[in-house]
Write an enzyme that holds these catalytic residues in place. Structure first.
Site, short mmCIF file in Angstrom:
data_model
loop_
_atom_site.label_atom_id
_atom_site.label_comp_id
_atom_site.label_asym_id
_atom_site.label_seq_id
_atom_site.Cartn_x
_atom_site.Cartn_y
_atom_site.Cartn_z
N ASN A 175 0.81 -1.23 0.00
CA ASN A 175 0.00 0.00 0.00
C ASN A 175 0.84 1.28 0.00
O ASN A 175 0.38 2.32 -0.47
CB ASN A 175 -0.99 -0.01 1.16
CG ASN A 175 -0.33 -0.14 2.50
OD1 ASN A 175 0.82 -0.55 2.60
ND2 ASN A 175 -1.06 0.22 3.55
N GLU B 27 4.90 -4.75 11.70
CA GLU B 27 3.84 -3.76 11.46
C GLU B 27 2.75 -4.49 10.70
O GLU B 27 2.86 -4.71 9.50
CB GLU B 27 4.39 -2.60 10.63
CG GLU B 27 5.36 -1.71 11.36
CD GLU B 27 4.71 -0.89 12.47
OE1 GLU B 27 3.48 -0.95 12.62
OE2 GLU B 27 5.44 -0.21 13.19
N GLU C 74 7.68 1.93 14.51
CA GLU C 74 8.42 2.63 13.46
C GLU C 74 8.34 4.12 13.76
O GLU C 74 7.53 4.58 14.56
CB GLU C 74 7.81 2.32 12.08
CG GLU C 74 8.03 0.86 11.72
CD GLU C 74 7.89 0.54 10.24
OE1 GLU C 74 6.85 0.86 9.66
OE2 GLU C 74 8.84 -0.05 9.69
N1 LIG Z 1 1.06 -1.87 10.48
C1 LIG Z 1 1.54 -1.33 9.38
O1 LIG Z 1 2.38 -0.44 9.41
C2 LIG Z 1 1.05 -1.80 8.02
C3 LIG Z 1 1.26 -0.97 6.92
C4 LIG Z 1 0.82 -1.39 5.68
C5 LIG Z 1 0.16 -2.61 5.53
N2 LIG Z 1 -0.02 -3.40 6.61
C6 LIG Z 1 -0.75 -4.68 6.47
O2 LIG Z 1 -0.31 -5.37 5.30
C7 LIG Z 1 -1.36 -6.16 4.78
C8 LIG Z 1 -1.50 -5.93 3.31
O3 LIG Z 1 -0.28 -6.12 2.66
P1 LIG Z 1 0.10 -7.48 1.92
O4 LIG Z 1 -1.13 -8.12 1.35
O5 LIG Z 1 1.24 -7.18 1.03
O6 LIG Z 1 0.61 -8.38 3.12
P2 LIG Z 1 1.24 -9.83 3.07
O7 LIG Z 1 1.34 -10.28 4.47
O8 LIG Z 1 0.55 -10.71 2.10
O9 LIG Z 1 2.71 -9.61 2.46
C9 LIG Z 1 3.62 -8.71 3.05
C10 LIG Z 1 5.03 -9.02 2.57
O10 LIG Z 1 5.46 -10.26 3.15
C11 LIG Z 1 6.02 -11.09 2.15
N3 LIG Z 1 5.88 -12.47 2.59
C12 LIG Z 1 4.83 -13.29 2.44
N4 LIG Z 1 5.07 -14.49 3.02
C13 LIG Z 1 6.31 -14.42 3.56
C14 LIG Z 1 7.12 -15.31 4.31
N5 LIG Z 1 6.71 -16.55 4.62
N6 LIG Z 1 8.34 -14.90 4.73
C15 LIG Z 1 8.77 -13.65 4.44
N7 LIG Z 1 8.05 -12.76 3.73
C16 LIG Z 1 6.83 -13.14 3.29
C17 LIG Z 1 5.26 -10.71 0.89
O11 LIG Z 1 5.95 -11.12 -0.26
C18 LIG Z 1 5.16 -9.20 1.05
O12 LIG Z 1 6.34 -8.58 0.63
C19 LIG Z 1 -2.60 -5.75 5.56
O13 LIG Z 1 -2.89 -6.70 6.55
C20 LIG Z 1 -2.19 -4.44 6.21
O14 LIG Z 1 -2.89 -4.11 7.36
C21 LIG Z 1 0.41 -3.02 7.84
O1 LIG Z 2 -0.58 1.65 6.02
C1 LIG Z 2 -0.04 1.88 7.07
C2 LIG Z 2 0.96 2.92 7.39
C3 LIG Z 2 0.41 4.27 7.24
C4 LIG Z 2 -0.57 4.87 7.94
N1 LIG Z 2 -0.70 6.09 7.45
C5 LIG Z 2 0.18 6.24 6.48
N2 LIG Z 2 0.85 5.13 6.37
#
Ligand SMILES: NC(=O)c1ccc[n+]([C@@H]2O[C@H](COP(=O)([O-])OP(=O)(O)OC[C@H]3O[C@@H](n4cnc5c(N)ncnc54)[C@H](O)[C@@H]3O)[C@@H](O)[C@H]2O)c1
Ligand SMILES: O=CCc1c[nH]cn1
Length: 485
Positions: free
Chosen positions: A154, A251, A459
């Protein structure tokens, strides 16, 4: 003709672009049209090895430089990012589909803020002097070593910088793996860091799916893993890191509550709910997707919310007049549409939106459900799309208990004009990043992260320094050593 988004090569290692077409091809699809605009290749074992060995070899000399020297490079990179903001924002829009109206102010700018902020802190990372009578202890804040960053899709530029900037400021090296869905922007971050004078090998970007991430996390040379992703991935990565006794920052996802009391300014509360649900088409981890509205203002709130949501401009994300973009992928669009159908089936009242937009690309209309109850699927699971659930409540005590009734704990918000109540309620909410009369602000100066299943560590802010460094303590004896024999 090659699309302008096509990078020179898939990976950036040891200060240069590197290609290995033996890896699995990863198509980059522009979410606003469905067309393929670029291709990168997943890292082969040889590329993973090249990235890790170069990062390992470069780190010690970097840690020996003064913090001021390291910080100067990061601040120069921040300046370059700002100068190139327009070009980087256009690329972020191609990578994610987010409207340029947003990316111009929230992505490379946020990345530049992180580089500037941590660049500024780098020279002040000192230890303590602890008097022990005539003896003394001093502490030294040291780098962890080789850090791995793994990103979600995202905020590809922001995530690359939120992890890279504090890691480098503390004297670490990094191998960063962006999400396979948005592989483009992190390469630009690497390019800019090196243009700013970062020695080769300290910030490397390699592409790939989960297995490339897993190869990085399990490598014994890696000292720390910082993941942004979903809770299920977080659990796997945390477990793999624990097996190697590595430091982690996690995160992860959320299903955050936004609580609106009767005495709130309705216009501001509606604005907060819109920012907390529809920014980035709802693809923000901290979104306040459970909007609890006290019964006295519920219908007024809903009416104004529907009116303002109707003003969203869906369209070409590269057009600055567009204020609402598509879902990042067709798959994410289908997941979100599935949740909307669940909401309808389970009896929530549709206020606006509720379907795929009638246009090319992966657009889902900004959707509001009212009369949502705590047990409905749309109130329990992270949707990661533009679907707001409005729930009613009567009392403060009741809403606090219901807000906390979730495995997640990333964010929470309260709108009220009673500041005693605001602080009292926030004090009882189980969340890491909270807001009073606002929602979704994420300045680099403020710690960002979750509790419960939403994550570990923080972070941004000075907190991030603690998660990218460790303390060595040194006891200094001034007199003779006494021993039992
Ligand atoms: N808390 C935060 O700061 C934050 C910010 C942005 C997004 N998110 C979360 O991310 C999710 C959406 O993103 P997504 O669909 O890309 O998430 P995801 O968990 O599918 O993937 C995240 C990353 O992990 C990698 N990955 C997957 N399996 C792995 C493994 N076994 N070992 C190491 N790496 C692996 C993926 O290739 C990708 O780069 C949502 O749940 C959202 O809430 C959290
Ligand atoms: O997506 C999560 C991190 C974030 C929250 N606001 C801006 N970036």
């Amino acid at each position: 003709m090659t699309h302008p988004a096509q990078p020179k090569a898939s990976h950036f290692i040891n200060g240069a672009y590197v290609e290995d077409t033996a890896g699995t091809p990863i198509p980059v699809i522009y979410a606003a049209t469905g067309e393929q605009i670029a291709t990168v290749y997943a890292a082969t074992p040889a590329i993973v090895e090249q990235a890790l060995s170069t990062a390992k070899a470069a780190q010690k000399a970097w840690a020996k430089m003064t913090g001021t020297e390291r910080g100067r490079i990061l601040r120069r990179a921040a300046d370059i990012m700002r100068e190139r903001n327009h070009e980087l924002s256009v690329l972020e829009t191609y990578d994610t589909g987010k409207p340029l109206q947003e990316t111009l102010v929230a992505d490379a700018t946020s990345g530049a803020d992180a580089l500037e902020y941590f660049g500024g802190l780098a020279g002040s990372l000192t230890g303590e002097h602890i008097p022990m009578g005539e003896d003394w202890v001093y502490t030294v804040r040291e780098a962890l070593g080789l850090c791995v960053g793994i990103g979600a899709w995202n905020y590809p530029t922001q995530i690359a910088c939120w992890k890279g900037a504090p890691a480098l400021a503390c004297g670490n090296s990094m191998v960063f793996k962006p999400s396979e869905t948005t592989p483009l922007c992190a390469l630009k971050v690497a390019e800019i860091l090196h243009e700013a004078g970062l020695p080769a090998g300290l910030y490397n970007v390699i592409q790939g799916m989960g297995e490339v991430g897993a190869a990085l996390v399990t490598d014994p040379r890696v000292d720390k893993v910082s993941l942004t992703g979903s809770v299920p991935t977080g659990k796997k990565v945390y477990a793999a890191a624990a097996a190697g006794m590595k430091h982690v920052t996690m995160e992860l996802g959320g299903k955050s509550p936004l609580i609106i009391f009767d005495d709130a300014d309705v216009e501001n509360a509606v604005g907060g709910a819109i920012n907390g649900n529809f920014y980035s088409s709802g693809q923000v981890c901290s979104n306040g997707t459970r909007v609890f509205v006290q019964k006295g203002i519920k219908e007024k709130f809903l009416a104004r919310l529907a009116e303002r949501t109707g003003a969203a401009v869906l369209g070409d994300p590269q057009d600055e007049a567009t204020s609402f973009g598509p879902m990042v992928t067709e798959n994410q669009m289908n997941i979100v549409l599935g949740y909307i159908e669940k909401g309808k089936e389970e009896g929530a009242r549709l206020i606006c939106g509720g379907k795929r937009a009638d246009m090319p690309g992966f657009f889902v209309e900004p959707t509001v459900f009212a009369d949502v109850t705590d047990d409905m699927t749309i109130a329990r699971e992270e949707i990661f799309g533009p679907v707001m659930s409005v729930l009613d409540f009567d009392t403060e005590e009741e809403v606090i208990a219901r807000a906390n009734d979730t495995e997640f704990g990333l964010s929470a918000g309260v709108f009220t004009n009673d500041f005693s109540r605001a602080h009292r309620v926030i004090g009882q909410l189980e969340a890491g990043s909270c807001f009073i009369n606002s929602y979704n602000d994420a300045p680099v100066e403020a710690p960002f992260g979750g509790v419960k299943a939403s994550g570990v560590g923080r972070e941004n802010s000075k907190e991030a320094i603690k998660h990218f460094s460790q303390v060595k303590s040194v006891y200094v004896r001034m007199g003779d050593v006494e021993a039992a024999f």
